[in-house]
Design an enzyme around this catalytic site. Structure first.
Site, PDB file in Angstrom:
ATOM      1  N   SER A   1      38.901  39.354  44.522  1.00  0.00           N
ATOM      2  CA  SER A   1      38.504  39.436  43.121  1.00  0.00           C
ATOM      3  C   SER A   1      38.498  38.026  42.552  1.00  0.00           C
ATOM      4  O   SER A   1      39.148  37.120  43.100  1.00  0.00           O
ATOM      5  CB  SER A   1      39.512  40.299  42.344  1.00  0.00           C
ATOM      6  OG  SER A   1      39.327  40.182  40.949  1.00  0.00           O
TER       7      SER A   1
ATOM      8  N   TYR B   1      47.967  43.246  39.883  1.00  0.00           N
ATOM      9  CA  TYR B   1      46.628  43.078  40.444  1.00  0.00           C
ATOM     10  C   TYR B   1      46.371  41.626  40.818  1.00  0.00           C
ATOM     11  O   TYR B   1      45.880  41.323  41.907  1.00  0.00           O
ATOM     12  CB  TYR B   1      45.592  43.560  39.420  1.00  0.00           C
ATOM     13  CG  TYR B   1      44.188  43.639  39.947  1.00  0.00           C
ATOM     14  CD1 TYR B   1      43.760  44.742  40.677  1.00  0.00           C
ATOM     15  CD2 TYR B   1      43.268  42.620  39.688  1.00  0.00           C
ATOM     16  CE1 TYR B   1      42.449  44.824  41.159  1.00  0.00           C
ATOM     17  CE2 TYR B   1      41.966  42.694  40.157  1.00  0.00           C
ATOM     18  CZ  TYR B   1      41.566  43.796  40.888  1.00  0.00           C
ATOM     19  OH  TYR B   1      40.270  43.867  41.364  1.00  0.00           O
TER      20      TYR B   1
END
Length: 260
Positions: free
Chosen positions: A142, A155
């Site tokens: 990401s 995350y």
């Protein structure tokens, strides 16, 4: 875009019954790869999806249930597949909260599914790749594997970990015909993201275009979503001979987010 140069290869894509994983699976199948789809459910529609992809692309497709929060199931997924020339670690979940309020069980689940699962699948796949004399590992990280945002501690930590795991895997396989790279998407237009747009329009009293450009894509300079097809094509490229010397790196598909 690509010829069927992956014919005869088997690709395992975790978290692939929707969204990014499904988009990646489609593009790999277009390039000729046989597929193993995966999620934590075991529904008729999961197996029907595998049959649909097989019919659409003329490749072999299986669906194998595995809970990616459990290491033994991650490894069993690869073992049940029976072959793994291409491994795409895509499974992931998200939760947003300040650190002091972040539920411990959510932290544990995000780290397990977004990071630890990639360790287990990689560990199980490498012996198969070494036996075959060829392999490609693509970790879907990401933009948050390279930068951070508030309230996404688990995350961000997991995705930074994925980038680190990618580099170590690449170094351990550097003298073999095996590569390992991470793709770092920004915001991607998936069905899940699409479903959030109407509620966000109401919350901010904005038009669809304004919500997309000024709220959802605030940090994405292109002001355009990446697509699952673009991520799939990037994955396919990393599986090509042209990418044989690309290993241990991150490829950002984020509209310029991490250039800021």
């Amino acid at each position: 875009m690509f010829q069927k140069f992956l014919t005869g290869k088997t690709a395992i894509v975790t978290g692939s019954n929707s969204g990014i994983g499904l988009g990646v699976a489609h593009q790999l199948a277009k390039a000729g790869a046989d597929l193993v789809l995966n999620s934590f459910t075991d529904r008729d529609e999961d197996h029907a999806l595998a049959e649909e992809l097989a019919k659409q692309h003329g490749v072999k497709v299986r669906y194998i249930k595995a809970d990616m929060s459990k290491g033994e199931e991650c490894r069993a997924l690869v073992e049940k597949a029976g072959a793994c020339d291409i491994l795409v670690n895509n499974a992931g979940i998200q939760h947003v909260a300040p650190i002091q309020d972040f539920p411990t069980e959510k932290w544990d689940a995000i780290i397990a599914i977004n990071l630890t699962s990639s360790f287990h699948t990689t560990a199980a796949a490498l012996p198969m790749m070494r036996k075959a004399g060829w392999g490609r590992i693509v970790n879907i990280a990401s933009a948050h594997g390279l930068t951070a945002s508030p309230f996404k501690s688990a995350y961000v930590a997991a995705k930074h970990g994925v980038v680190g795991l990618t580099k170590v895997t690449a170094l351990e396989t550097a003298q073999e015909k095996i590569t390992c790279n991470a793709i770092c998407p920004g915001y991607v237009l998936t069905p899940l993201v699409e479903a959030q747009i109407p509620d966000t329009m109401k919350e901010y009293n904005m038009s669809r275009d304004d919500v997309i450009k000024n709220v959802m894509l605030q940090r994405q300079p292109s002001k355009e979503f990446a697509t699952v097809e673009e991520l799939g094509d990037t994955t396919v490229f990393l599986c090509s001979d042209a990418a044989a010397q690309i290993t241990g790196t991150t490829i950002s598909v984020d509209g310029g987010w991490t250039a800021l």
